[in-house]
Design a protein around this motif. Structure first.
Motif, PDB file in Angstrom:
ATOM      1  N   ASP A  91       0.898  -1.150   0.041  1.00  0.00           N
ATOM      2  CA  ASP A  91      -0.153  -0.178   0.021  1.00  0.00           C
ATOM      3  C   ASP A  91       0.981   0.955  -0.093  1.00  0.00           C
ATOM      4  O   ASP A  91       0.730   2.193  -0.927  1.00  0.00           O
ATOM      5  N   ILE A  92       1.999   1.359   0.712  1.00  0.00           N
ATOM      6  CA  ILE A  92       2.725   2.422   1.081  1.00  0.00           C
ATOM      7  C   ILE A  92       3.617   2.560  -0.266  1.00  0.00           C
ATOM      8  O   ILE A  92       3.789   3.760  -0.818  1.00  0.00           O
ATOM      9  N   CYS A  93       3.975   1.535  -1.259  1.00  0.00           N
ATOM     10  CA  CYS A  93       4.696   1.471  -2.476  1.00  0.00           C
ATOM     11  C   CYS A  93       3.811   2.164  -3.285  1.00  0.00           C
ATOM     12  O   CYS A  93       4.035   2.964  -3.937  1.00  0.00           O
ATOM     13  N   GLU A  94       2.601   1.646  -3.355  1.00  0.00           N
ATOM     14  CA  GLU A  94       1.817   2.334  -4.336  1.00  0.00           C
ATOM     15  C   GLU A  94       1.348   3.685  -4.217  1.00  0.00           C
ATOM     16  O   GLU A  94       1.238   4.586  -5.051  1.00  0.00           O
ATOM     17  N   LYS A  95       1.193   3.931  -2.855  1.00  0.00           N
ATOM     18  CA  LYS A  95       0.983   5.355  -2.567  1.00  0.00           C
ATOM     19  C   LYS A  95       2.141   6.651  -2.987  1.00  0.00           C
ATOM     20  O   LYS A  95       1.957   7.420  -3.808  1.00  0.00           O
ATOM     21  N   LEU A  96       3.421   5.974  -2.899  1.00  0.00           N
ATOM     22  CA  LEU A  96       4.811   6.723  -3.151  1.00  0.00           C
ATOM     23  C   LEU A  96       4.629   6.788  -4.616  1.00  0.00           C
ATOM     24  O   LEU A  96       5.139   7.625  -4.990  1.00  0.00           O
ATOM     25  N   ASN A  98       2.325   6.564  -6.828  1.00  0.00           N
ATOM     26  CA  ASN A  98       1.101   7.458  -7.450  1.00  0.00           C
ATOM     27  C   ASN A  98       1.488   8.949  -7.068  1.00  0.00           C
ATOM     28  O   ASN A  98       1.266  10.078  -7.792  1.00  0.00           O
ATOM     29  N   ARG A  99       2.222   9.290  -5.922  1.00  0.00           N
ATOM     30  CA  ARG A  99       2.368  10.677  -5.349  1.00  0.00           C
ATOM     31  C   ARG A  99       3.682  11.179  -5.964  1.00  0.00           C
ATOM     32  O   ARG A  99       4.159  12.299  -5.612  1.00  0.00           O
ATOM     33  N   HIS A 100       4.378  10.612  -6.728  1.00  0.00           N
ATOM     34  CA  HIS A 100       5.797  10.961  -7.101  1.00  0.00           C
ATOM     35  C   HIS A 100       5.821  11.036  -8.671  1.00  0.00           C
ATOM     36  O   HIS A 100       6.720  10.051  -9.322  1.00  0.00           O
ATOM     37  N   PRO A 101       4.693  11.572  -9.548  1.00  0.00           N
ATOM     38  CA  PRO A 101       4.524  11.259 -10.823  1.00  0.00           C
ATOM     39  C   PRO A 101       5.949  11.930 -11.560  1.00  0.00           C
ATOM     40  O   PRO A 101       6.134  11.802 -12.853  1.00  0.00           O
ATOM     41  N   HIS A 102       6.608  12.580 -10.914  1.00  0.00           N
ATOM     42  CA  HIS A 102       8.174  13.235 -11.350  1.00  0.00           C
ATOM     43  C   HIS A 102       9.005  12.271 -11.274  1.00  0.00           C
ATOM     44  O   HIS A 102      10.011  12.383 -12.209  1.00  0.00           O
ATOM     45  N   ILE A 103       8.842  11.172 -10.790  1.00  0.00           N
ATOM     46  CA  ILE A 103       9.727   9.943 -10.634  1.00  0.00           C
ATOM     47  C   ILE A 103       9.155   8.987 -11.656  1.00  0.00           C
ATOM     48  O   ILE A 103      10.027   8.050 -12.268  1.00  0.00           O
ATOM     49  N   GLN A 117       3.318  20.772  -3.819  1.00  0.00           N
ATOM     50  CA  GLN A 117       2.178  21.307  -4.304  1.00  0.00           C
ATOM     51  C   GLN A 117       1.598  20.340  -5.151  1.00  0.00           C
ATOM     52  O   GLN A 117       0.228  19.885  -4.961  1.00  0.00           O
ATOM     53  N   ASN A 118       2.440  19.388  -5.843  1.00  0.00           N
ATOM     54  CA  ASN A 118       1.583  18.212  -6.633  1.00  0.00           C
ATOM     55  C   ASN A 118       1.223  17.328  -5.563  1.00  0.00           C
ATOM     56  O   ASN A 118       0.029  16.546  -5.817  1.00  0.00           O
ATOM     57  N   TRP A 119       1.673  17.294  -4.290  1.00  0.00           N
ATOM     58  CA  TRP A 119       1.603  15.988  -3.435  1.00  0.00           C
ATOM     59  C   TRP A 119      -0.066  16.197  -2.977  1.00  0.00           C
ATOM     60  O   TRP A 119      -0.581  15.341  -2.860  1.00  0.00           O
ATOM     61  N   GLU A 120      -0.290  17.720  -2.508  1.00  0.00           N
ATOM     62  CA  GLU A 120      -1.706  18.176  -2.090  1.00  0.00           C
ATOM     63  C   GLU A 120      -2.545  17.888  -3.185  1.00  0.00           C
ATOM     64  O   GLU A 120      -3.643  17.612  -2.799  1.00  0.00           O
ATOM     65  N   LYS A 121      -2.445  18.374  -4.502  1.00  0.00           N
ATOM     66  CA  LYS A 121      -3.378  18.232  -5.274  1.00  0.00           C
ATOM     67  C   LYS A 121      -3.634  16.788  -5.705  1.00  0.00           C
ATOM     68  O   LYS A 121      -4.821  16.235  -5.822  1.00  0.00           O
ATOM     69  N   ILE A 122      -2.687  15.750  -5.617  1.00  0.00           N
ATOM     70  CA  ILE A 122      -3.053  14.233  -5.829  1.00  0.00           C
ATOM     71  C   ILE A 122      -3.686  14.043  -4.629  1.00  0.00           C
ATOM     72  O   ILE A 122      -4.573  13.079  -4.939  1.00  0.00           O
ATOM     73  N   LYS A 123      -3.351  14.219  -3.287  1.00  0.00           N
ATOM     74  CA  LYS A 123      -4.370  13.818  -2.393  1.00  0.00           C
ATOM     75  C   LYS A 123      -5.777  14.045  -2.386  1.00  0.00           C
ATOM     76  O   LYS A 123      -6.714  13.476  -2.095  1.00  0.00           O
TER      77      LYS A 123
END
Length: 257
Positions: A91-96, A98-103, A117-123
Protein backbone atom coordinates in the motif's frame (compact mmCIF):
# COMPACT_ATOMS: atom_id res chain seq x y z
CA UNK A 1 26.40 -1.76 5.13
CA UNK A 2 24.32 -4.90 4.71
CA UNK A 3 23.37 -6.25 1.29
CA UNK A 4 19.72 -6.25 0.21
CA UNK A 5 19.70 -10.01 0.77
CA UNK A 6 20.92 -9.55 4.36
CA UNK A 7 18.35 -6.82 4.95
CA UNK A 8 15.53 -9.07 3.78
CA UNK A 9 16.84 -11.94 5.92
CA UNK A 10 16.87 -9.68 8.98
CA UNK A 11 13.28 -8.58 8.30
CA UNK A 12 12.21 -12.20 7.81
CA UNK A 13 13.86 -13.05 11.13
CA UNK A 14 11.83 -10.30 12.85
CA UNK A 15 8.59 -11.56 11.30
CA UNK A 16 9.38 -15.09 12.49
CA UNK A 17 10.11 -13.92 16.03
CA UNK A 18 6.86 -11.94 16.03
CA UNK A 19 4.96 -15.10 15.03
CA UNK A 20 6.62 -17.05 17.84
CA UNK A 21 5.99 -14.37 20.48
CA UNK A 22 2.36 -14.02 19.48
CA UNK A 23 1.89 -17.78 19.76
CA UNK A 24 3.90 -18.45 22.92
CA UNK A 25 4.38 -15.33 25.10
CA UNK A 26 1.51 -14.63 27.56
CA UNK A 27 2.03 -10.84 27.35
CA UNK A 28 2.29 -10.70 23.56
CA UNK A 29 -0.78 -12.92 23.17
CA UNK A 30 -2.93 -10.44 25.10
CA UNK A 31 -2.02 -7.32 23.14
CA UNK A 32 -4.47 -5.55 20.86
CA UNK A 33 -4.08 -2.49 18.65
CA UNK A 34 -5.72 -0.48 21.41
CA UNK A 35 -3.33 -1.67 24.14
CA UNK A 36 -0.31 -1.06 21.91
CA UNK A 37 -1.35 2.46 20.88
CA UNK A 38 0.03 4.40 23.88
CA UNK A 39 3.22 2.34 23.80
CA UNK A 40 3.70 3.20 20.11
CA UNK A 41 3.31 6.89 20.88
CA UNK A 42 5.89 6.57 23.67
CA UNK A 43 8.36 4.78 21.38
CA UNK A 44 7.92 7.49 18.75
CA UNK A 45 8.74 10.20 21.27
CA UNK A 46 11.81 8.25 22.40
CA UNK A 47 12.95 8.10 18.79
CA UNK A 48 12.38 11.84 18.54
CA UNK A 49 14.56 12.43 21.62
CA UNK A 50 17.37 10.32 20.17
CA UNK A 51 17.21 12.27 16.90
CA UNK A 52 17.38 15.60 18.75
CA UNK A 53 20.38 14.33 20.70
CA UNK A 54 21.95 13.14 17.44
CA UNK A 55 22.68 9.83 19.19
CA UNK A 56 22.99 7.49 16.21
CA UNK A 57 23.33 4.34 18.30
CA UNK A 58 20.18 5.22 20.23
CA UNK A 59 18.38 6.14 16.99
CA UNK A 60 19.13 2.66 15.65
CA UNK A 61 17.68 1.05 18.80
CA UNK A 62 14.58 3.23 18.83
CA UNK A 63 13.95 2.58 15.12
CA UNK A 64 13.95 -1.11 16.01
CA UNK A 65 11.32 -0.52 18.68
CA UNK A 66 9.12 1.40 16.23
CA UNK A 67 9.61 -1.29 13.56
CA UNK A 68 8.56 -3.95 16.07
CA UNK A 69 5.31 -2.08 16.66
CA UNK A 70 4.62 -1.88 12.92
CA UNK A 71 5.18 -5.63 12.60
CA UNK A 72 3.02 -6.22 15.70
CA UNK A 73 0.06 -4.30 14.26
CA UNK A 74 0.42 -6.13 10.95
CA UNK A 75 0.45 -9.47 12.77
CA UNK A 76 -2.77 -8.59 14.58
CA UNK A 77 -4.27 -7.46 11.27
CA UNK A 78 -3.41 -10.80 9.68
CA UNK A 79 -5.11 -12.68 12.51
CA UNK A 80 -8.39 -10.89 11.78
CA UNK A 81 -7.87 -11.45 8.02
CA UNK A 82 -7.90 -7.69 7.35
CA UNK A 83 -4.26 -7.16 6.22
CA UNK A 84 -0.73 -8.42 6.75
CA UNK A 85 2.74 -6.89 6.49
CA UNK A 86 2.83 -7.42 2.70
CA UNK A 87 -0.39 -5.41 2.33
CA UNK A 88 1.09 -2.65 4.48
CA UNK A 89 4.27 -2.51 2.41
CA UNK A 90 2.48 -2.73 -0.94
CA UNK A 91 0.00 0.00 0.00
CA UNK A 92 2.76 2.46 0.88
CA UNK A 93 4.67 1.51 -2.29
CA UNK A 94 1.61 2.25 -4.44
CA UNK A 95 1.01 5.53 -2.61
CA UNK A 96 4.62 6.63 -3.11
CA UNK A 97 4.55 5.77 -6.81
CA UNK A 98 1.23 7.57 -7.29
CA UNK A 99 2.38 10.68 -5.43
CA UNK A 100 5.73 10.94 -7.23
CA UNK A 101 4.69 11.33 -10.88
CA UNK A 102 7.90 13.31 -11.46
CA UNK A 103 9.80 10.07 -10.77
CA UNK A 104 7.39 7.38 -11.98
CA UNK A 105 5.51 9.40 -14.58
CA UNK A 106 5.97 12.22 -17.04
CA UNK A 107 5.44 15.21 -14.71
CA UNK A 108 8.29 17.73 -14.60
CA UNK A 109 9.10 19.70 -11.44
CA UNK A 110 11.65 22.42 -10.83
CA UNK A 111 12.09 22.25 -7.05
CA UNK A 112 10.92 20.91 -3.70
CA UNK A 113 8.02 23.37 -3.49
CA UNK A 114 6.50 22.08 -6.72
CA UNK A 115 6.80 18.52 -5.40
CA UNK A 116 4.84 19.51 -2.26
CA UNK A 117 2.18 21.32 -4.28
CA UNK A 118 1.71 18.28 -6.54
CA UNK A 119 1.50 16.06 -3.47
CA UNK A 120 -1.46 18.01 -2.04
CA UNK A 121 -3.24 18.18 -5.42
CA UNK A 122 -2.88 14.41 -5.87
CA UNK A 123 -4.31 13.76 -2.39
CA UNK A 124 -7.39 15.83 -3.26
CA UNK A 125 -7.82 13.77 -6.43
CA UNK A 126 -7.65 10.62 -4.29
CA UNK A 127 -10.84 11.71 -2.55
CA UNK A 128 -9.65 13.96 0.25
CA UNK A 129 -12.28 16.62 0.94
CA UNK A 130 -9.84 19.06 2.52
CA UNK A 131 -6.07 19.50 2.39
CA UNK A 132 -6.23 19.60 6.20
CA UNK A 133 -7.93 16.21 6.42
CA UNK A 134 -4.61 14.45 6.99
CA UNK A 135 -3.68 16.47 10.09
CA UNK A 136 -4.35 14.18 13.10
CA UNK A 137 -6.54 15.70 15.81
CA UNK A 138 -4.32 14.25 18.51
CA UNK A 139 -1.12 16.02 17.45
CA UNK A 140 0.48 18.34 20.01
CA UNK A 141 -0.68 21.90 19.26
CA UNK A 142 2.76 23.16 18.19
CA UNK A 143 3.28 20.28 15.76
CA UNK A 144 -0.29 20.62 14.50
CA UNK A 145 0.15 24.34 13.77
CA UNK A 146 3.27 23.57 11.74
CA UNK A 147 1.54 20.82 9.76
CA UNK A 148 -1.53 22.98 9.08
CA UNK A 149 0.61 25.80 7.71
CA UNK A 150 2.75 23.42 5.67
CA UNK A 151 -0.29 21.81 4.07
CA UNK A 152 -2.13 25.01 3.13
CA UNK A 153 1.13 26.37 1.71
CA UNK A 154 1.18 23.31 -0.54
CA UNK A 155 -1.89 24.64 -2.38
CA UNK A 156 -0.62 28.21 -2.57
CA UNK A 157 -2.23 29.73 0.55
CA UNK A 158 0.89 31.35 1.90
CA UNK A 159 2.87 34.55 2.34
CA UNK A 160 5.39 35.49 -0.31
CA UNK A 161 8.29 36.69 1.86
CA UNK A 162 9.55 36.09 5.42
CA UNK A 163 9.39 39.86 6.03
CA UNK A 164 5.61 39.76 5.62
CA UNK A 165 5.33 36.98 8.19
CA UNK A 166 7.49 38.90 10.66
CA UNK A 167 5.20 41.92 10.26
CA UNK A 168 2.29 39.62 11.12
CA UNK A 169 4.13 38.43 14.23
CA UNK A 170 4.59 42.02 15.38
CA UNK A 171 0.95 42.80 14.66
CA UNK A 172 -0.18 39.82 16.74
CA UNK A 173 2.15 40.84 19.59
CA UNK A 174 0.61 44.31 19.66
CA UNK A 175 -2.90 42.85 19.72
CA UNK A 176 -1.87 40.53 22.55
CA UNK A 177 -0.42 43.43 24.57
CA UNK A 178 -3.65 45.40 24.07
CA UNK A 179 -5.64 42.55 25.60
CA UNK A 180 -3.14 42.20 28.45
CA UNK A 181 -3.81 45.85 29.32
CA UNK A 182 -7.55 45.14 29.27
CA UNK A 183 -7.09 42.10 31.53
CA UNK A 184 -9.63 39.92 29.71
CA UNK A 185 -8.27 36.39 30.19
CA UNK A 186 -10.26 34.77 27.39
CA UNK A 187 -9.16 37.42 24.88
CA UNK A 188 -5.58 37.23 26.15
CA UNK A 189 -5.48 33.48 25.61
CA UNK A 190 -6.93 33.85 22.12
CA UNK A 191 -4.41 36.52 21.12
CA UNK A 192 -1.52 34.57 22.67
CA UNK A 193 -2.51 31.62 20.49
CA UNK A 194 -2.36 33.94 17.48
CA UNK A 195 1.15 35.01 18.51
CA UNK A 196 2.31 31.41 18.75
CA UNK A 197 0.68 30.49 15.43
CA UNK A 198 2.37 33.40 13.66
CA UNK A 199 5.74 32.53 15.25
CA UNK A 200 5.40 28.94 14.04
CA UNK A 201 4.70 30.30 10.57
CA UNK A 202 7.78 32.55 10.71
CA UNK A 203 9.89 29.59 11.81
CA UNK A 204 8.63 27.64 8.78
CA UNK A 205 9.78 30.43 6.46
CA UNK A 206 13.23 30.27 8.04
CA UNK A 207 13.31 26.46 7.70
CA UNK A 208 13.28 26.06 11.49
CA UNK A 209 11.28 23.21 12.97
CA UNK A 210 9.50 24.88 15.93
CA UNK A 211 8.99 21.63 17.83
CA UNK A 212 12.70 20.77 17.60
CA UNK A 213 13.68 24.33 18.50
CA UNK A 214 11.50 24.42 21.61
CA UNK A 215 12.60 20.96 22.73
CA UNK A 216 16.26 22.00 22.39
CA UNK A 217 15.51 24.93 24.70
CA UNK A 218 13.69 22.61 27.12
CA UNK A 219 16.72 20.32 27.29
CA UNK A 220 19.08 23.26 27.69
CA UNK A 221 17.00 24.68 30.54
CA UNK A 222 16.81 21.31 32.30
CA UNK A 223 20.60 20.86 32.18
CA UNK A 224 21.24 24.35 33.50
CA UNK A 225 18.66 24.07 36.27
CA UNK A 226 19.99 20.70 37.37
CA UNK A 227 23.48 22.23 37.49
CA UNK A 228 22.04 24.93 39.74
CA UNK A 229 20.43 22.31 41.99
CA UNK A 230 23.67 20.32 42.29
CA UNK A 231 25.71 23.42 43.13
CA UNK A 232 23.22 24.39 45.80
CA UNK A 233 23.46 20.90 47.32
CA UNK A 234 27.25 21.10 47.34
CA UNK A 235 26.96 24.21 49.48
CA UNK A 236 24.35 22.62 51.74
CA UNK A 237 21.64 25.03 50.63
CA UNK A 238 18.04 24.57 49.53
CA UNK A 239 16.98 26.51 46.46
CA UNK A 240 13.95 27.93 48.25
CA UNK A 241 16.27 29.53 50.82
CA UNK A 242 18.52 31.16 48.22
CA UNK A 243 18.01 34.61 46.73
CA UNK A 244 17.61 35.06 43.00
CA UNK A 245 20.99 36.77 42.92
CA UNK A 246 22.65 33.74 44.53
CA UNK A 247 20.95 31.38 42.11
CA UNK A 248 21.86 33.57 39.16
CA UNK A 249 25.57 33.07 39.87
CA UNK A 250 25.25 29.32 39.32
CA UNK A 251 22.91 29.86 36.37
CA UNK A 252 25.52 31.97 34.59
CA UNK A 253 28.14 29.29 35.36
CA UNK A 254 25.86 26.66 33.80
CA UNK A 255 25.60 28.71 30.61
CA UNK A 256 29.36 28.55 30.11
CA UNK A 257 29.47 24.73 30.34
Amino acid sequence: MNSRESQLQAFDRLLTIMDELRAQCPWDKKQTMQTLRHLTIEETYELGDAILDNDLEEIKKELGDVLLHIVFYAKIGSETKHFDIADVANDICEKLINRHPHIYGDVVVENEEEVKQNWEKIKLKEGKISVLEGVPNGLPALVKANRIQDKVAGVGFDWEKPEQVWEKVQEELEEFQDEVKQGNMDAMESEFGDVLFSMVNYARFLNINPENALERTNKKFIKRFQYLENKAKEQGKALKDMTLSEMDVFWEEAKTI
